[in-house]
Design a protein around this motif. Structure first.
Motif, PDB file in Angstrom:
ATOM      1  N   ARG A   1      28.069  38.397  47.560  1.00 60.40           N
ATOM      2  CA  ARG A   1      28.238  39.403  46.413  1.00 60.40           C
ATOM      3  C   ARG A   1      28.244  38.324  45.096  1.00 60.40           C
ATOM      4  NH1 ARG A   1      31.236  44.034  48.414  1.00 60.40           N
ATOM      5  NH2 ARG A   1      31.537  43.711  51.069  1.00 60.40           N
ATOM      6  N   GLU A   2      28.601  37.733  45.535  1.00 67.32           N
ATOM      7  CA  GLU A   2      27.713  36.529  44.175  1.00 67.32           C
ATOM      8  C   GLU A   2      27.006  37.072  43.938  1.00 67.32           C
ATOM      9  OE1 GLU A   2      28.530  32.617  44.473  1.00 67.32           O
ATOM     10  OE2 GLU A   2      31.049  33.053  45.186  1.00 67.32           O
TER      11      GLU A   2
ATOM     12  N   ALA B   1      26.518  40.954  42.136  1.00 65.57           N
ATOM     13  CA  ALA B   1      27.483  40.353  40.681  1.00 65.57           C
ATOM     14  C   ALA B   1      25.719  39.854  39.410  1.00 65.57           C
ATOM     15  CB  ALA B   1      28.301  39.506  40.699  1.00 65.57           C
TER      16      ALA B   1
ATOM     17  N   ARG C   1      23.358  42.641  38.863  1.00 64.52           N
ATOM     18  CA  ARG C   1      24.112  43.917  38.103  1.00 64.52           C
ATOM     19  C   ARG C   1      23.936  42.809  36.630  1.00 64.52           C
ATOM     20  NH1 ARG C   1      28.171  46.244  40.312  1.00 64.52           N
ATOM     21  NH2 ARG C   1      27.291  48.074  40.123  1.00 64.52           N
ATOM     22  N   ALA C   2      24.174  41.881  36.646  1.00 65.00           N
ATOM     23  CA  ALA C   2      24.177  40.963  35.088  1.00 65.00           C
ATOM     24  C   ALA C   2      22.960  41.072  34.454  1.00 65.00           C
ATOM     25  CB  ALA C   2      25.329  39.780  34.776  1.00 65.00           C
TER      26      ALA C   2
ATOM     27  N   GLU D   1      31.044  50.227  46.152  1.00 66.83           N
ATOM     28  CA  GLU D   1      30.845  50.118  45.339  1.00 66.83           C
ATOM     29  C   GLU D   1      28.710  50.454  45.086  1.00 66.83           C
ATOM     30  OE1 GLU D   1      29.475  47.225  42.784  1.00 66.83           O
ATOM     31  OE2 GLU D   1      30.973  47.526  43.129  1.00 66.83           O
TER      32      GLU D   1
ATOM     33  N   TRP E   1      26.558  51.518  43.212  1.00 66.49           N
ATOM     34  CA  TRP E   1      24.702  51.538  42.884  1.00 66.49           C
ATOM     35  C   TRP E   1      23.441  52.471  42.879  1.00 66.49           C
ATOM     36  CZ3 TRP E   1      22.481  46.707  41.732  1.00 66.49           C
ATOM     37  CH2 TRP E   1      22.815  45.589  41.447  1.00 66.49           C
TER      38      TRP E   1
END
Length: 168
Positions: free
Chosen positions: A88-89, A92, A95-96, A120, A124
């Motif tokens: 999940r990190e 993220a 996504r950033a 989620e 996406w």
């Protein structure tokens, strides 16, 4: 090389050969990073997720052109290795980043579906479909993926669902 190994169904051998090719590769029609991603996928098929993780990371470090961000493969492999917090990190971080491609959004959405995070995954698939080029294969795949997720979540039909009918 790829065709012979695929016919022999020897993912282990093909992964090794692709890695060796990436090590000696100078330039050509495909980037070293793309070759490393192929090697990573073959390692996964061979049941060697740790090797796959290494190849995906080397593809990220290489920085060459790829159709799907190698970090999506890292996230998927981390889920496979039962390291969901790390996965999940990575998601993220993707996504950033600027410029998430439709192909990357589709890959992340499919990974999230496979590991049970439909909410989620829907996000996406929605973002990917909104960014994708209308009429492209990724566009249609994202709309289909999003539709299946929406149905599973029990969400009402919306304007993007109508685009799926129009995309056929």
């Amino acid at each position: 090389m790829l065709e012979q190994a695929l016919l022999a169904d020897d993912h282990d051998d093909l992964a090794r050969r692709l890695e060796a090719l990436a090590e000696s590769y100078v330039s050509g029609d495909i980037s070293r990073a793309a070759i490393l991603v192929l090697a990573a996928e073959e390692w996964r098929q061979a049941g060697q997720p740790a090797h796959a993780l290494d190849c995906f990371q080397r593809a990220v470090d290489d920085g060459g052109e790829v159709s799907v961000d190698p970090r999506a493969g890292i996230a998927d492999t981390l889920f496979e290795l039962e390291r969901p917090d790390e996965a999940r990190e990575v998601i993220a971080a993707i996504r950033a980043a600027d410029g998430v491609t439709a192909a990357t959004a589709l890959t992340v959405a499919e990974t999230l579906v496979a590991y049970g995070d439909l909410g989620e995954a829907h996000h996406w698939a929605t973002e990917g479909a909104q960014r994708a080029t209308q009429g492209s294969g990724e566009y249609t795949a994202l709309l289909r993926t999003r539709y299946r997720i929406r149905v599973d979540l029990g969400l009402p039909e919306d304007e993007l669902d109508a685009l799926l009918d129009a995309s056929h």
